[in-house]
Design an enzyme around this catalytic site. Structure first.
Site, PDB file in Angstrom:
ATOM      1  N   GLU A  92     -21.406 -48.066  17.314  1.00 55.89           N
ATOM      2  CA  GLU A  92     -21.750 -46.682  16.845  1.00 55.89           C
ATOM      3  C   GLU A  92     -21.112 -45.580  17.559  1.00 55.89           C
ATOM      4  OE1 GLU A  92     -25.927 -46.277  16.562  1.00 55.89           O
ATOM      5  OE2 GLU A  92     -26.208 -48.243  15.649  1.00 55.89           O
ATOM      6  N   CYS A 105     -19.958 -38.979  21.232  1.00 52.88           N
ATOM      7  CA  CYS A 105     -20.928 -39.866  21.970  1.00 52.88           C
ATOM      8  C   CYS A 105     -20.269 -41.470  21.591  1.00 52.88           C
ATOM      9  CB  CYS A 105     -22.179 -39.727  21.534  1.00 52.88           C
ATOM     10  SG  CYS A 105     -23.601 -41.020  22.018  1.00 52.88           S
ATOM     11  N   CYS A 112     -27.077 -54.307  24.090  1.00 52.23           N
ATOM     12  CA  CYS A 112     -27.411 -53.720  25.524  1.00 52.23           C
ATOM     13  C   CYS A 112     -28.740 -54.770  26.370  1.00 52.23           C
ATOM     14  CB  CYS A 112     -28.076 -52.412  25.341  1.00 52.23           C
ATOM     15  SG  CYS A 112     -28.502 -51.712  27.239  1.00 52.23           S
ATOM     16  N   CYS A 116     -34.932 -51.239  27.589  1.00 54.49           N
ATOM     17  CA  CYS A 116     -35.892 -50.080  27.399  1.00 54.49           C
ATOM     18  C   CYS A 116     -36.697 -50.366  26.143  1.00 54.49           C
ATOM     19  CB  CYS A 116     -35.069 -48.873  27.612  1.00 54.49           C
ATOM     20  SG  CYS A 116     -33.871 -48.756  28.964  1.00 54.49           S
ATOM     21  N   CYS A 119     -35.780 -47.932  23.148  1.00 51.44           N
ATOM     22  CA  CYS A 119     -34.385 -47.752  22.464  1.00 51.44           C
ATOM     23  C   CYS A 119     -33.978 -48.981  21.565  1.00 51.44           C
ATOM     24  CB  CYS A 119     -33.531 -47.982  23.864  1.00 51.44           C
ATOM     25  SG  CYS A 119     -32.082 -47.604  23.572  1.00 51.44           S
ATOM     26  N   GLY A 159     -25.049 -49.427  24.670  1.00 49.68           N
ATOM     27  CA  GLY A 159     -24.711 -50.098  25.902  1.00 49.68           C
ATOM     28  C   GLY A 159     -25.118 -49.343  27.222  1.00 49.68           C
ATOM     29  N   HIS A 216     -37.086 -40.750  32.548  1.00 49.49           N
ATOM     30  CA  HIS A 216     -37.777 -40.953  31.665  1.00 49.49           C
ATOM     31  C   HIS A 216     -39.489 -41.355  32.106  1.00 49.49           C
ATOM     32  CE1 HIS A 216     -34.533 -40.818  28.837  1.00 49.49           C
ATOM     33  NE2 HIS A 216     -34.431 -42.271  28.861  1.00 49.49           N
ATOM     34  N   ASN A 290     -37.241 -40.254  19.725  1.00 47.32           N
ATOM     35  CA  ASN A 290     -36.666 -40.578  18.507  1.00 47.32           C
ATOM     36  C   ASN A 290     -37.299 -41.703  18.003  1.00 47.32           C
ATOM     37  OD1 ASN A 290     -34.656 -38.854  17.501  1.00 47.32           O
ATOM     38  ND2 ASN A 290     -33.492 -39.610  19.078  1.00 47.32           N
ATOM     39  N   CYS A 333     -29.071 -43.758  19.421  1.00 50.41           N
ATOM     40  CA  CYS A 333     -28.151 -45.034  19.769  1.00 50.41           C
ATOM     41  C   CYS A 333     -28.556 -46.254  19.160  1.00 50.41           C
ATOM     42  CB  CYS A 333     -27.608 -45.073  20.918  1.00 50.41           C
ATOM     43  SG  CYS A 333     -28.953 -45.174  22.158  1.00 50.41           S
TER      44      CYS A 333
HETATM   45  N1  SAH Z   1     -27.626 -46.963  28.818  1.00 51.17           N
HETATM   46  C1  SAH Z   1     -27.279 -45.930  29.051  1.00 51.17           C
HETATM   47  C2  SAH Z   1     -26.785 -45.019  27.907  1.00 51.17           C
HETATM   48  C3  SAH Z   1     -27.177 -45.291  26.719  1.00 51.17           C
HETATM   49  S1  SAH Z   1     -28.683 -44.655  26.040  1.00 51.17           S
HETATM   50  C4  SAH Z   1     -28.747 -45.181  29.535  1.00 51.17           C
HETATM   51  O1  SAH Z   1     -29.675 -45.551  29.736  1.00 51.17           O
HETATM   52  O2  SAH Z   1     -28.682 -43.820  29.931  1.00 51.17           O
HETATM   53  C5  SAH Z   1     -28.622 -42.868  25.863  1.00 51.17           C
HETATM   54  C6  SAH Z   1     -29.724 -42.047  26.043  1.00 51.17           C
HETATM   55  O3  SAH Z   1     -30.683 -42.173  24.749  1.00 51.17           O
HETATM   56  C7  SAH Z   1     -30.349 -42.586  27.172  1.00 51.17           C
HETATM   57  O4  SAH Z   1     -31.073 -41.433  28.004  1.00 51.17           O
HETATM   58  C8  SAH Z   1     -31.612 -43.275  26.514  1.00 51.17           C
HETATM   59  O5  SAH Z   1     -32.784 -43.418  27.387  1.00 51.17           O
HETATM   60  C9  SAH Z   1     -31.753 -42.478  25.303  1.00 51.17           C
HETATM   61  N2  SAH Z   1     -32.789 -42.927  24.226  1.00 51.17           N
HETATM   62  C10 SAH Z   1     -32.645 -44.275  24.057  1.00 51.17           C
HETATM   63  N3  SAH Z   1     -33.720 -44.532  22.760  1.00 51.17           N
HETATM   64  C11 SAH Z   1     -33.889 -43.288  22.783  1.00 51.17           C
HETATM   65  C12 SAH Z   1     -35.253 -42.665  21.771  1.00 51.17           C
HETATM   66  N4  SAH Z   1     -35.597 -43.637  20.986  1.00 51.17           N
HETATM   67  N5  SAH Z   1     -35.563 -41.409  21.839  1.00 51.17           N
HETATM   68  C13 SAH Z   1     -34.824 -40.549  22.640  1.00 51.17           C
HETATM   69  N6  SAH Z   1     -34.091 -40.830  23.553  1.00 51.17           N
HETATM   70  C14 SAH Z   1     -33.600 -42.363  23.498  1.00 51.17           C
END
Ligand code: SAH
Length: 350
Positions: A92, A105, A112, A116, A119, A159, A216, A290, A333
């Protein structure tokens, strides 16, 4: 097996040109077609003889990605793409319009490994790293489709960029090259969940890009509950790496802080975070979490987010609340790839 010619740096391409006994001016010509024009076939290289084009295509292929689905936000013109790669995998990208230009982006991996809990990228599993050419192809395909020039890049798609270090560095090298898209390092942001040794590797390269840490949490205990990476690389080590990064590169580090109700958004969390970040040249970006179906993310209230922000401000921390773009198109993402893999209907397609 053929090599992906778009994943070579200028210097590596030059070596290949020499190896094929071609005159050296060919390097710049071929490189410009691949990186500035973003061609997806050798036949498009119109100032190169048919014979040479055939020779090249016998030895190399050009990585690319095609548009599987495209979604345009009715609220703010944000465009989200689900791209298909040559092996049938999906990634994406999101293109956002700001006052200063277009930002993309991009994804750095297919899926990944980081796990987390909030995510969507993790949910559909990890398949493989993207090649440098595939990461760059996201820009080429989006630019052609929208008829625009992208000026800024954030590596915040699917990723973990620092888990695909070498390919990401080659990608940066190529988009930054004056014979390619010529995007300044200052317009590029890498976001990481905190793979500490790779942060040190990155600072050794002394690139003028922006490093963003997905923090976070205010401490390692809370962080380890939602971000498994924190068990391997504790938050203290991560913050120490950020301070070294700042000293070594002179660049301010950004922290992303996604607020989840009653998990990391309490007053005591804001106070603890302020103490941890005091004295660090940094910027904190607060983001309402989100919704992701399986993750049970419960958003903080607007009131809590503002309270959190004010505590940080009072403690002298540079902080903003992020504006949400593309909220009607699943723009966070990993959500589209996951739905596609499950065979679900995706709304808002245009
Ligand atoms: N792996 C990298 C980049 C990808 S995620 C990282 O962890 O930074 C990009 C951003 O979106 C990260 O800050 C991640 O923590 C955040 N993210 C992922 N899921 C999310 C969600 N459900 N709501 C808000 N932010 C989210």
């Amino acid at each position: 097996m053929k090599t992906d010619i778009k994943s070579l740096t200028f210097e590596q391409l030059n070596n290949e040109v020499r190896r094929l006994s071609l005159p050296s001016f060919r390097t710049k010509q071929i490189y410009k077609w691949l990186h500035e024009s973003g061609v997806s076939s050798f036949d498009e290289m119109s100032n190169i003889s048919k014979q040479l084009r055939e020779n090249l295509s016998d030895n190399y292929y050009i990585s690319s990605c095609s548009i599987e689905n495209k979604y345009v936000s009715k609220i703010d013109d944000t465009v989200k793409y689900l791209f298909k790669l040559s092996d049938g995998e999906y990634i994406e990208s999101v293109v956002m319009k700001y006052k200063y230009g277009y930002t993309i982006c991009v994804s750095s991996q297919v899926g990944c490994k980081m796990g987390c809990t909030f995510c969507a990228s993790t949910l559909a599993g990890f398949s493989r790293n993207l090649t440098a050419g595939e990461i760059e192809s996201q820009l080429h395909t989006a630019q052609k489709d929208l008829g625009i020039r992208i000026s800024h890049i954030v590596m915040m798609g699917i990723g973990e960029p620092l888990d695909n270090f070498d390919n990401v560095i080659t990608f940066l090298n190529n988009v930054n090259n004056e014979n390619g898209l010529n995007i300044s390092m200052r317009n590029i942001t890498i976001s990481t969940c905190g793979i500490v040794p790779r942060i040190y590797d990155l600072m050794d390269l002394n690139l003028q890009l922006t490093l963003t840490i997905s923090l976070h949490a205010p401490n390692n205990e809370i962080r380890s509950n939602t971000m498994p990476v924190s068990k391997k690389y504790p938050m203290e080590d991560l913050l120490a790496a950020c301070r070294t990064y700042e000293k070594k590169t002179g660049r301010r580090v950004s922290f992303e802080y996604t607020l989840i109700n009653n998990v990391n958004d309490r007053e005591c969390d804001a106070i603890e975070l302020s103490q941890k970040l005091k004295g660090t040249l940094c910027h904190v970006n607060l983001i309402p979490v989100n919704d992701v179906k399986e993750c049970e993310n419960i958003k903080s209230t607007k009131q809590n987010i503002e309270k959190f922000c004010n505590i940080l401000k009072r403690n002298g921390i540079n902080v903003t609340i992020r504006r949400t773009l593309g909220s009607d198109i699943n723009a966070s993402c990993g959500q589209l790839r996951r739905l596609k893999k499950r065979g679900d209907f995706i709304e808002n397609r245009c």
